[in-house]
Design a protein around this motif. Structure first.
Motif, PDB file in Angstrom:
ATOM      1  N   PRO A  79       0.825  -1.210   0.000  1.00 32.81           N
ATOM      2  CA  PRO A  79       0.000   0.000   0.000  1.00 32.81           C
ATOM      3  C   PRO A  79       0.858   1.259   0.000  1.00 32.81           C
ATOM      4  O   PRO A  79       2.025   1.219   0.407  1.00 32.81           O
ATOM      5  N   PRO A  80       0.282   2.400  -0.429  1.00 31.87           N
ATOM      6  CA  PRO A  80       1.087   3.618  -0.559  1.00 31.87           C
ATOM      7  C   PRO A  80       1.528   4.233   0.769  1.00 31.87           C
ATOM      8  O   PRO A  80       2.263   5.209   0.759  1.00 31.87           O
ATOM      9  N   ASP A  81       1.087   3.674   1.899  1.00 33.73           N
ATOM     10  CA  ASP A  81       1.606   4.203   3.164  1.00 33.73           C
ATOM     11  C   ASP A  81       2.913   3.508   3.553  1.00 33.73           C
ATOM     12  O   ASP A  81       3.454   3.771   4.621  1.00 33.73           O
ATOM     13  N   LEU A  82       3.400   2.640   2.668  1.00 33.53           N
ATOM     14  CA  LEU A  82       4.664   1.918   2.870  1.00 33.53           C
ATOM     15  C   LEU A  82       4.640   1.058   4.129  1.00 33.53           C
ATOM     16  O   LEU A  82       5.683   0.843   4.740  1.00 33.53           O
ATOM     17  N   SER A  83       3.465   0.564   4.526  1.00 29.40           N
ATOM     18  CA  SER A  83       3.429  -0.366   5.652  1.00 29.40           C
ATOM     19  C   SER A  83       4.060  -1.700   5.239  1.00 29.40           C
ATOM     20  O   SER A  83       4.484  -2.479   6.081  1.00 29.40           O
ATOM     21  N   PHE A  84       4.104  -1.945   3.937  1.00 30.89           N
ATOM     22  CA  PHE A  84       4.828  -3.089   3.394  1.00 30.89           C
ATOM     23  C   PHE A  84       5.500  -2.653   2.098  1.00 30.89           C
ATOM     24  O   PHE A  84       4.904  -1.918   1.321  1.00 30.89           O
ATOM     25  N   PHE A  85       6.744  -3.085   1.908  1.00 28.84           N
ATOM     26  CA  PHE A  85       7.392  -2.845   0.615  1.00 28.84           C
ATOM     27  C   PHE A  85       8.522  -3.838   0.436  1.00 28.84           C
ATOM     28  O   PHE A  85       8.854  -4.591   1.359  1.00 28.84           O
ATOM     29  N   LEU A  86       9.076  -3.888  -0.761  1.00 29.52           N
ATOM     30  CA  LEU A  86      10.230  -4.743  -1.009  1.00 29.52           C
ATOM     31  C   LEU A  86      11.485  -3.900  -0.940  1.00 29.52           C
ATOM     32  O   LEU A  86      11.503  -2.765  -1.408  1.00 29.52           O
ATOM     33  N   LEU A  87      12.517  -4.472  -0.328  1.00 25.68           N
ATOM     34  CA  LEU A  87      13.818  -3.816  -0.329  1.00 25.68           C
ATOM     35  C   LEU A  87      14.687  -4.633  -1.274  1.00 25.68           C
ATOM     36  O   LEU A  87      14.832  -5.843  -1.105  1.00 25.68           O
ATOM     37  N   SER A  88      15.215  -3.975  -2.299  1.00 22.52           N
ATOM     38  CA  SER A  88      15.908  -4.711  -3.346  1.00 22.52           C
ATOM     39  C   SER A  88      17.286  -4.120  -3.593  1.00 22.52           C
ATOM     40  O   SER A  88      17.529  -2.941  -3.331  1.00 22.52           O
ATOM     41  N   ARG A  89      18.169  -4.973  -4.152  1.00 23.53           N
ATOM     42  CA  ARG A  89      19.505  -4.478  -4.478  1.00 23.53           C
ATOM     43  C   ARG A  89      19.441  -3.520  -5.664  1.00 23.53           C
ATOM     44  O   ARG A  89      20.273  -2.637  -5.818  1.00 23.53           O
ATOM     45  N   VAL A 108      14.157  -8.338   0.052  1.00 22.36           N
ATOM     46  CA  VAL A 108      13.715  -8.518   1.428  1.00 22.36           C
ATOM     47  C   VAL A 108      12.312  -7.928   1.550  1.00 22.36           C
ATOM     48  O   VAL A 108      12.053  -6.822   1.093  1.00 22.36           O
ATOM     49  N   TYR A 109      11.403  -8.709   2.132  1.00 21.40           N
ATOM     50  CA  TYR A 109      10.034  -8.235   2.358  1.00 21.40           C
ATOM     51  C   TYR A 109      10.018  -7.458   3.668  1.00 21.40           C
ATOM     52  O   TYR A 109      10.319  -8.023   4.722  1.00 21.40           O
ATOM     53  N   VAL A 110       9.690  -6.181   3.596  1.00 26.44           N
ATOM     54  CA  VAL A 110       9.776  -5.334   4.780  1.00 26.44           C
ATOM     55  C   VAL A 110       8.378  -4.978   5.283  1.00 26.44           C
ATOM     56  O   VAL A 110       7.534  -4.495   4.532  1.00 26.44           O
ATOM     57  N   TYR A 111       8.145  -5.256   6.567  1.00 31.61           N
ATOM     58  CA  TYR A 111       6.896  -4.870   7.235  1.00 31.61           C
ATOM     59  C   TYR A 111       7.261  -3.794   8.231  1.00 31.61           C
ATOM     60  O   TYR A 111       8.009  -4.050   9.177  1.00 31.61           O
ATOM     61  N   THR A 112       6.770  -2.585   8.040  1.00 32.16           N
ATOM     62  CA  THR A 112       7.202  -1.491   8.898  1.00 32.16           C
ATOM     63  C   THR A 112       6.346  -1.432  10.166  1.00 32.16           C
ATOM     64  O   THR A 112       5.193  -1.825  10.175  1.00 32.16           O
ATOM     65  N   ALA A 113       6.993  -0.910  11.226  1.00 32.70           N
ATOM     66  CA  ALA A 113       6.354  -0.886  12.540  1.00 32.70           C
ATOM     67  C   ALA A 113       5.326   0.224  12.625  1.00 32.70           C
ATOM     68  O   ALA A 113       4.197   0.010  13.008  1.00 32.70           O
ATOM     69  N   LYS A 114       5.747   1.437  12.287  1.00 32.32           N
ATOM     70  CA  LYS A 114       4.802   2.554  12.368  1.00 32.32           C
ATOM     71  C   LYS A 114       4.933   3.384  11.095  1.00 32.32           C
ATOM     72  O   LYS A 114       5.605   2.982  10.162  1.00 32.32           O
ATOM     73  N   GLU A 115       4.276   4.505  11.096  1.00 37.52           N
ATOM     74  CA  GLU A 115       4.242   5.351   9.913  1.00 37.52           C
ATOM     75  C   GLU A 115       5.648   5.636   9.385  1.00 37.52           C
ATOM     76  O   GLU A 115       6.539   6.023  10.142  1.00 37.52           O
ATOM     77  N   VAL A 116       5.842   5.425   8.107  1.00 36.97           N
ATOM     78  CA  VAL A 116       7.135   5.682   7.501  1.00 36.97           C
ATOM     79  C   VAL A 116       7.171   7.147   7.091  1.00 36.97           C
ATOM     80  O   VAL A 116       6.320   7.620   6.344  1.00 36.97           O
ATOM     81  N   ASN A 117       8.170   7.857   7.611  1.00 36.91           N
ATOM     82  CA  ASN A 117       8.231   9.285   7.341  1.00 36.91           C
ATOM     83  C   ASN A 117       9.478   9.617   6.533  1.00 36.91           C
ATOM     84  O   ASN A 117      10.459  10.113   7.050  1.00 36.91           O
ATOM     85  N   ILE A 118       9.432   9.250   5.253  1.00 38.73           N
ATOM     86  CA  ILE A 118      10.576   9.535   4.393  1.00 38.73           C
ATOM     87  C   ILE A 118      10.060  10.187   3.122  1.00 38.73           C
ATOM     88  O   ILE A 118       8.880  10.098   2.810  1.00 38.73           O
ATOM     89  N   ARG A 153      12.023   0.023  10.559  1.00 41.11           N
ATOM     90  CA  ARG A 153      11.971   1.481  10.393  1.00 41.11           C
ATOM     91  C   ARG A 153      12.926   1.850   9.260  1.00 41.11           C
ATOM     92  O   ARG A 153      13.918   1.166   9.013  1.00 41.11           O
ATOM     93  N   VAL A 154      12.575   2.902   8.559  1.00 42.73           N
ATOM     94  CA  VAL A 154      13.331   3.299   7.369  1.00 42.73           C
ATOM     95  C   VAL A 154      14.096   4.576   7.674  1.00 42.73           C
ATOM     96  O   VAL A 154      13.549   5.527   8.227  1.00 42.73           O
TER      97      VAL A 154
END
Lengths: 175, 395
Positions: A79-89, A108-118, A153-154
């Motif tokens: 989703p666009p809130d980046l609660s999940f995203f892929l981390l790739s080389r 790497v499948y990344v599940y973020t803890a709280k709101e990503v603020n980047i 966290r990012v």
């Protein structure tokens, strides 16, 4: 005469201030170094960790449940809130000018803890810190995966940040 | 009489000036609150309306146009792609689900969205669920026998007043192909509430050109892969073809958010300026009030009031003004956000403009502190009022 400002005392005062500032800087640097203590994994280590039977090695499994840092490009597949995203080389959106897209061994499948603020940038490397998990597992929402990071966290990758400051010495030191 | 009742009495003594000051504080605060609520509402509206599918495949061109057109139905539709793109994707072993979509015309501004039953299918990974408020879904029919059955989104049905069994068309040349309403959806909180759905054969049947085509046209295909890690390779393969592009919808939205952030920064600067103007107004108002009152203050002092009491009275007055203005501003901000949300409601972007937010107590606290500080200089002026000078006869 005794009303004249005492230069030695003033310089001593200045020295105390300088020492205080120096100490403060040192403390904050130490705090920064503290975040650096999280072991860093590279995509090369992840690729090496895959055995012929598509299982992962015990070495990489020893990181399971521990907090690690991995640097890579964000591929916003969730989703666009980046609660999940892929981390790739490899960046998925850089038109692959120089490299072919990678598969699950370098993702790497990344599940973020709280709101990503980047400020999301597909062409920029980010540093993701989270609880590592290796081994094939399937998730109802995002399907099977080999490497995961939870409660992540990012952060901006430190290298990129230093480069930015050096390039634009007049830019405000805004994170 | 306590210091605070005295302060309130003074404020009521200058009723018009006090009210105007409180109103100007309230306007400034409501502007800040409304801007923050609307900016957040638009962002959340985009996130809530985002598709559950991970890849949007369409004709070459602007990724933003493709996503806004197909997912949010805000932009014009992108050019067509052949139906074979969908068939190829459906056969691809990496693809778990693919949904063909044709968008084009609209009825009274509610966009036509042609698809098949997969569009409404409930997969375990889908956040969005389509349920019918009335009627049934349209059937997947063969290209030769279009059914011209339509399912209406909640807002489309409410606004057009169409009922189950009604027939409708837009434009005289479409009178031959009226659509029959067979179902009405429950609200989903996305652009689908303002869409009119029907089958792809109906979509092709309504169009003279598409009727004659051997390979039928589509606008886009929504794709869900079996493995997320296959997305980069799918994305690349589709993008290197000359006719199609693949887009990660979340990537497009994040880029839009980045652009919005620039506008929000400009807005923040404007809001800070408004805040400074309001504080200056409070300052001027309290200052002139203190100047006017010099004689009264001197009298109070002569009757035994302490300097500190005089200081506290003026500070209490400005704090009271700031509290009333701040509370009024928070209420007003929600009202403005609600009205603006209703105004923008047709685009369906703003969500929850009435929800109370954690930043609001902070805003209220900040207003009270800053408003009180704006009264500090006049208060010090009152503190330093010389009794003898100001009690002299007024010549």
């Amino acid at each position: 005469m005794h009303r004249c400002p005492n230069p030695t005392r003033n310089s001593r005062k200045l020295g105390t201030w300088l020492a205080a500032v120096f100490l403060a800087v040192n403390v904050s640097l130490a705090a920064l170094a503290g975040t650096e203590e999280v072991p860093r994994l590279t995509f090369a280590q992840l690729v090496d960790a895959i055995r012929a039977d598509s299982e992962v090695t015990e070495t990489i499994k020893s990181y399971n449940g521990k907090e690690v840092a991995i640097q890579g490009f964000i591929v916003p597949t969730g989703p666009p809130d980046l609660s999940f995203f892929l981390l790739s080389r490899v960046s998925a959106l850089g038109n692959y000018c120089c490299e072919a897209p990678v598969g699950q061994d370098e993702t790497v499948y990344v599940y973020t803890a709280k709101e990503v603020n980047i400020t999301y940038d597909p062409l920029r490397i980010f540093r993701v810190v989270g609880v590592f998990e290796a081994g094939m597992r399937s998730d109802a929402s995002y399907g099977p995966s080999l490497f995961r990071m939870r409660d992540a966290r990012v952060e901006e990758a430190l290298g990129a940040k230093l480069l930015k400051t050096a390039d634009f010495p007049n830019a405000a030191a805004k994170p | 009489m306590t210091i605070f009742t005295l302060a309130i009495k003074y404020l009521r003594g200058r009723f018009v000036a006090s009210t105007l000051t409180a109103v100007s504080i309230a306007l400034g605060v409501s502007l800040v609150v409304a801007s923050v609520l609307l900016a957040r509402g638009i962002r959340e509206g985009f996130i809530a309306g985002a598709t559950d599918y991970n890849l949007v495949v369409g004709a070459k061109g602007s990724p933003t146009q493709l996503v806004l057109g197909v997912v949010f139905r805000m932009d014009l539709a992108t050019p067509n792609i052949p139906y074979t793109v969908y068939e190829d994707l459906l056969r691809d072993p990496r693809v778990e689900a693919a949904v063909p979509i044709g968008v084009g015309d609209a009825y009274r501004g509610f966009r036509y969205v042609a698809s098949n039953s997969a569009y409404f299918a409930a997969y375990p990974w889908r956040r969005k669920a389509f349920t019918l408020a009335a009627g049934r879904f349209f059937a997947d029919n063969s290209p030769n026998e279009p059914s011209y059955e339509a399912v209406l989104g909640a807002e489309a049905a409410r606004s057009t007043g169409l009922q189950i069994g009604d027939r409708f068309y837009e434009g005289e040349e479409m009178a031959e192909y009226p659509l029959a309403v067979v179902g009405i959806l429950r609200p989903t909180g996305s652009a689908d509430d303002r869409a009119i759905f029907f089958s792809l054969p109906s979509y092709w049947g309504m169009n003279e050109v598409a009727r004659a085509m051997v390979v039928k046209p589509l606008t886009a295909v929504l794709v869900r892969p079996k493995r997320m890690s296959d997305l980069p390779s799918l994305h690349r393969e589709i993008n290197v073809t000359p006719d199609t592009q693949a887009v990660l919808p979340s990537g497009v939205l994040l880029t839009i958010f980045n652009m919005m952030a620039v506008a929000e920064d400009v807005l923040k600067m404007i809001l800070v300026t408004v805040g400074v103007i309001v504080l200056l107004y409070v300052f001027v108002s309290m200052y002139s009030a203190t100047i006017e009152r010099r004689r009264e203050i001197a009298t109070m002092r002569a009757l035994g009031a302490r300097r500190a009491s005089v200081l506290t009275i003026i500070l209490a007055e400005s704090a009271a003004l700031a509290t009333v203005g701040g509370l009024g501003g928070i209420v007003g901000g929600h009202v403005i956000a609600y009205l603006a949300g209703a105004l923008l409601g047709s685009s369906g972007l703003v969500t929850n403009p009435l929800r109370f937010d954690v930043f609001e107590p902070a805003v209220l606290g900040g207003v009270i502190v800053l408003g009180t500080l704006a009264g500090l200089l006049p208060a010090v002026l009152a503190y330093r009022t010389e009794v003898a000078e100001n009690l002299a006869p007024l010549s």
